[in-house]
Design an enzyme around this catalytic site. Structure first.
Site, PDB file in Angstrom:
ATOM      1  N   GLY A  72       0.703  -1.165   0.221  1.00  0.00           N
ATOM      2  CA  GLY A  72      -0.011   0.239  -0.110  1.00  0.00           C
ATOM      3  C   GLY A  72       0.865   1.218  -0.066  1.00  0.00           C
ATOM      4  O   GLY A  72       0.608   2.110  -0.836  1.00  0.00           O
ATOM      5  N   THR A  73       1.861   1.456   0.735  1.00  0.00           N
ATOM      6  CA  THR A  73       2.559   2.343   0.886  1.00  0.00           C
ATOM      7  C   THR A  73       3.405   2.863  -0.433  1.00  0.00           C
ATOM      8  O   THR A  73       3.318   4.090  -0.651  1.00  0.00           O
ATOM      9  CB  THR A  73       3.634   2.134   2.127  1.00  0.00           C
ATOM     10  OG1 THR A  73       2.969   2.028   3.273  1.00  0.00           O
ATOM     11  CG2 THR A  73       4.479   3.602   2.131  1.00  0.00           C
ATOM     12  N   ASN A 151      -8.740   2.964   8.411  1.00  0.00           N
ATOM     13  CA  ASN A 151      -8.132   1.898   9.003  1.00  0.00           C
ATOM     14  C   ASN A 151      -8.338   1.666  10.552  1.00  0.00           C
ATOM     15  O   ASN A 151      -8.151   0.758  11.089  1.00  0.00           O
ATOM     16  CB  ASN A 151      -6.778   1.910   8.639  1.00  0.00           C
ATOM     17  CG  ASN A 151      -5.811   2.880   9.007  1.00  0.00           C
ATOM     18  OD1 ASN A 151      -6.429   4.201   8.497  1.00  0.00           O
ATOM     19  ND2 ASN A 151      -4.943   3.134  10.003  1.00  0.00           N
ATOM     20  N   GLN A 179      -7.856  -0.614   3.031  1.00  0.00           N
ATOM     21  CA  GLN A 179      -8.773  -1.438   3.951  1.00  0.00           C
ATOM     22  C   GLN A 179     -10.165  -1.763   3.316  1.00  0.00           C
ATOM     23  O   GLN A 179     -11.008  -2.536   3.739  1.00  0.00           O
ATOM     24  CB  GLN A 179      -9.138  -0.144   5.197  1.00  0.00           C
ATOM     25  CG  GLN A 179      -8.065  -0.019   6.104  1.00  0.00           C
ATOM     26  CD  GLN A 179      -7.564  -1.542   6.780  1.00  0.00           C
ATOM     27  OE1 GLN A 179      -8.157  -2.271   7.111  1.00  0.00           O
ATOM     28  NE2 GLN A 179      -6.282  -1.343   7.214  1.00  0.00           N
ATOM     29  N   SER A 200      -3.286  -3.414  -0.895  1.00  0.00           N
ATOM     30  CA  SER A 200      -2.198  -4.009  -0.536  1.00  0.00           C
ATOM     31  C   SER A 200      -2.613  -5.502  -0.204  1.00  0.00           C
ATOM     32  O   SER A 200      -3.672  -5.867   0.459  1.00  0.00           O
ATOM     33  CB  SER A 200      -1.837  -3.222   1.097  1.00  0.00           C
ATOM     34  OG  SER A 200      -1.080  -4.105   1.673  1.00  0.00           O
ATOM     35  N   HIS A 202      -1.578  -7.779   1.865  1.00  0.00           N
ATOM     36  CA  HIS A 202      -1.765  -8.353   3.287  1.00  0.00           C
ATOM     37  C   HIS A 202      -2.918  -8.062   4.134  1.00  0.00           C
ATOM     38  O   HIS A 202      -3.321  -8.554   5.382  1.00  0.00           O
ATOM     39  CB  HIS A 202      -0.446  -8.136   4.048  1.00  0.00           C
ATOM     40  CG  HIS A 202      -0.292  -6.686   4.911  1.00  0.00           C
ATOM     41  ND1 HIS A 202      -0.458  -6.596   5.965  1.00  0.00           N
ATOM     42  CD2 HIS A 202       0.137  -5.577   4.130  1.00  0.00           C
ATOM     43  CE1 HIS A 202      -0.011  -5.087   6.357  1.00  0.00           C
ATOM     44  NE2 HIS A 202       0.366  -4.596   4.763  1.00  0.00           N
ATOM     45  N   THR A 238      12.767  -6.404 -10.531  1.00  0.00           N
ATOM     46  CA  THR A 238      12.237  -7.959 -10.602  1.00  0.00           C
ATOM     47  C   THR A 238      11.020  -7.825  -9.624  1.00  0.00           C
ATOM     48  O   THR A 238      11.008  -7.563  -8.582  1.00  0.00           O
ATOM     49  CB  THR A 238      13.329  -8.806 -10.233  1.00  0.00           C
ATOM     50  OG1 THR A 238      14.518  -8.854 -11.122  1.00  0.00           O
ATOM     51  CG2 THR A 238      12.822 -10.141 -10.467  1.00  0.00           C
ATOM     52  N   CYS A 326       1.192   1.109  13.027  1.00  0.00           N
ATOM     53  CA  CYS A 326       2.498   2.080  12.938  1.00  0.00           C
ATOM     54  C   CYS A 326       2.623   2.966  14.136  1.00  0.00           C
ATOM     55  O   CYS A 326       3.806   3.491  14.497  1.00  0.00           O
ATOM     56  CB  CYS A 326       2.341   2.985  11.658  1.00  0.00           C
ATOM     57  SG  CYS A 326       1.483   2.129  10.503  1.00  0.00           S
TER      58      CYS A 326
HETATM   59  N1  PLP Z   1      -3.434   2.688   3.906  1.00  0.00           N
HETATM   60  C1  PLP Z   1      -4.125   2.383   4.739  1.00  0.00           C
HETATM   61  C2  PLP Z   1      -5.604   2.902   4.893  1.00  0.00           C
HETATM   62  C3  PLP Z   1      -3.700   1.284   5.521  1.00  0.00           C
HETATM   63  O1  PLP Z   1      -4.523   0.887   6.559  1.00  0.00           O
HETATM   64  C4  PLP Z   1      -2.518   0.762   5.437  1.00  0.00           C
HETATM   65  C5  PLP Z   1      -1.848  -0.234   6.330  1.00  0.00           C
HETATM   66  O2  PLP Z   1      -2.220  -0.380   7.401  1.00  0.00           O
HETATM   67  C6  PLP Z   1      -1.701   1.348   4.449  1.00  0.00           C
HETATM   68  C7  PLP Z   1      -2.225   2.411   3.583  1.00  0.00           C
HETATM   69  C8  PLP Z   1      -0.114   1.042   4.092  1.00  0.00           C
HETATM   70  O3  PLP Z   1      -0.077  -0.252   3.234  1.00  0.00           O
HETATM   71  P1  PLP Z   1       1.319  -1.153   3.649  1.00  0.00           P
HETATM   72  O4  PLP Z   1       1.145  -1.799   4.706  1.00  0.00           O
HETATM   73  O5  PLP Z   1       0.772  -2.428   2.602  1.00  0.00           O
HETATM   74  O6  PLP Z   1       2.212  -0.365   3.058  1.00  0.00           O
END
Ligand code: PLP
Length: 390
Positions: A72-73, A151, A179, A200, A202, A238, A326
């Site tokens: 996601g990031t 989230n 989310q 994302s 996971h 890759t 986080c």
């Molecule tokens: N955006 C939201 C709303 C999230 O909840 C998260 C992760 O908790 C992210 C972005 C970041 O995703 P990633 O953990 O895959 O970097």
């Protein structure tokens, strides 16, 4: 009961079927997807199948609109920075006060580079005022970036309405759907307003460290990661083949389980919420109960230290969280503060995130355990409260 995992907004268990789909690409089929020989071509084919599956999940008929990333990031960074780099004269970004740190900290960083950021406020229910959005649009607005689902509270933003306002102007619309994917239906065919969408793996039962960015055809985007020609020059390096294949499998499974998220998981979440509210005094749910992801509830336990509460719950094998993984509950949640909660209230709040792996019997156990724990902790803080909290 061994353990009850209620932290699925932080991360989810990899589905067994996902793991089975991935395994051959970590062992026998290890060739490089860009190698032109037969072994490489076979791996590439499988990776392209995964791209098709992600495209189907999002409701686009163009798999080339899917760019694989590390999560996601990275998707968010690619989207926001990529749009800004492609339109250098536009220096204004609109986002909200309740975004994930991957958006907020990026915006803070961009503010040091002469970008102007508007952070839209939310009301006490966590909802946006769309008039505020309309008013904040400027000549030089490059993009609007908002989350589909929060989230911490699960609150869902009205993406279509937001997109319609954005598209009254020539502004790019990015949606952080990290989310939302796997929890609510997403159909980009019916949402032509969305230019870019981040997801994302996971968060929907694929592994960590893999994600995707949807880039609608025609959207101008400069790459964030520069190097080889992978992902049609939009993300060099890759590819994380096995995880991409896993995310493809998770995308194939998601619509099948979506129904379960919307019925059984929602029922469990509601049972948990009502059970807690009924049995424990001085609790409050954060975020509108009208439009929320079916798996999430965020509850303030008045007067209690959230971290202490979580630690004690761990003793009973219950794992939840005090907000975004986080920030670890050390500082009050920016989401709850934006919703008008006091720092004390924010620090007394717990996020519960369920998934299809939660068993029906777990809810009564959690409610019973929390009833006991809260009563005990409140008695320690203030022995006079015993009468109220029991
Ligand atoms: N955006 C939201 C709303 C999230 O909840 C998260 C992760 O908790 C992210 C972005 C970041 O995703 P990633 O953990 O895959 O970097």
């Amino acid at each position: 009961m061994d353990s009850v995992y209620l932290d699925n907004n932080a991360t989810t268990k990899v589905d067994d079927k996902v793991f089975v789909a991935m395994r051959p690409y970590l062992t026998n089929h290890f060739a490089h997807p860009s190698s032109p020989h037969l072994l490489g071509t076979k791996v590439r084919q499988k990776m392209e199948e995964a791209r098709d599956l992600v495209a189907v999940l999002l409701g686009t008929t163009h798999p080339d609109e899917i760019v694989f990333t590390s999560g996601g990031t990275e998707s968010i960074n690619t989207a926001i920075r990529g749009v800004l780099a492609a339109a250098p004269s536009r220096r204004h970004i609109i986002t909200t006060k309740v975004e994930h740190v991957s958006v907020l900290n990026l915006c803070r960083h961009l503010a040091t580079q002469a970008y102007r950021i508007t952070y839209l406020p939310v009301n006490r229910e966590g909802m946006l005022d769309l008039e505020e959005l309309r008013k904040s649009i400027r000549e030089d607005t490059a993009l609007v970036s908002v989350m589909w689902a929060n989230n911490e509270t699960g609150v869902i933003f009205p993406i279509k309405e937001i997109g319609e306002i954005v598209k009254e102007h020539e502004i790019i619309f990015h949606v952080d759907a990290v989310q939302a994917v796997g929890r609510v239906p997403i159909n980009l065919r019916t949402l032509p307003q969305i230019d870019l969408l981040s997801l994302s793996g996971h968060k929907f039962h694929a592994p960590k460290g893999v994600g995707a960015l949807f880039v609608r055809r025609g959207v101008k985007l400069s790459p964030l990661v520069i190097g080889g020609p992978q992902e049609r020059m939009r993300r060099a390096g890759t590819e994380n083949v096995a995880s991409i294949i896993g995310m493809g499998k998770a995308s194939e499974l998601a619509p099948i389980y979506l129904q379960e998220e919307d019925t059984r998981v929602r029922k469990l979440r509601d049972q948990l919420e009502t059970g807690l509210l009924k049995q424990i005094p001085l609790l409050r749910v954060n975020g509108t109960r009208e439009t929320r992801t079916p798996n999430t509830t965020n509850i303030t336990f008045k007067g209690l230290d959230g971290r202490k509460l979580l630690k004690t719950m761990e003793g009973d094998g219950i794992y939840a969280s005090s907000g975004a993984a986080c920030t670890e509950g050390k500082t009050p949640s920016h989401v709850l503060l934006a919703m008008g909660r006091t720092p004390e209230e924010a620090l007394s709040s717990i996020r519960f995130g369920l998934s299809r792996y939660n068993a029906d019997g777990e809810i009564d156990y959690v409610v019973g355990s929390l009833r006991r724990i809260v009563s005990h902790l409140r008695t320690i803080i203030n022995p006079m409260q015993r009468a109220v909290s029991q």
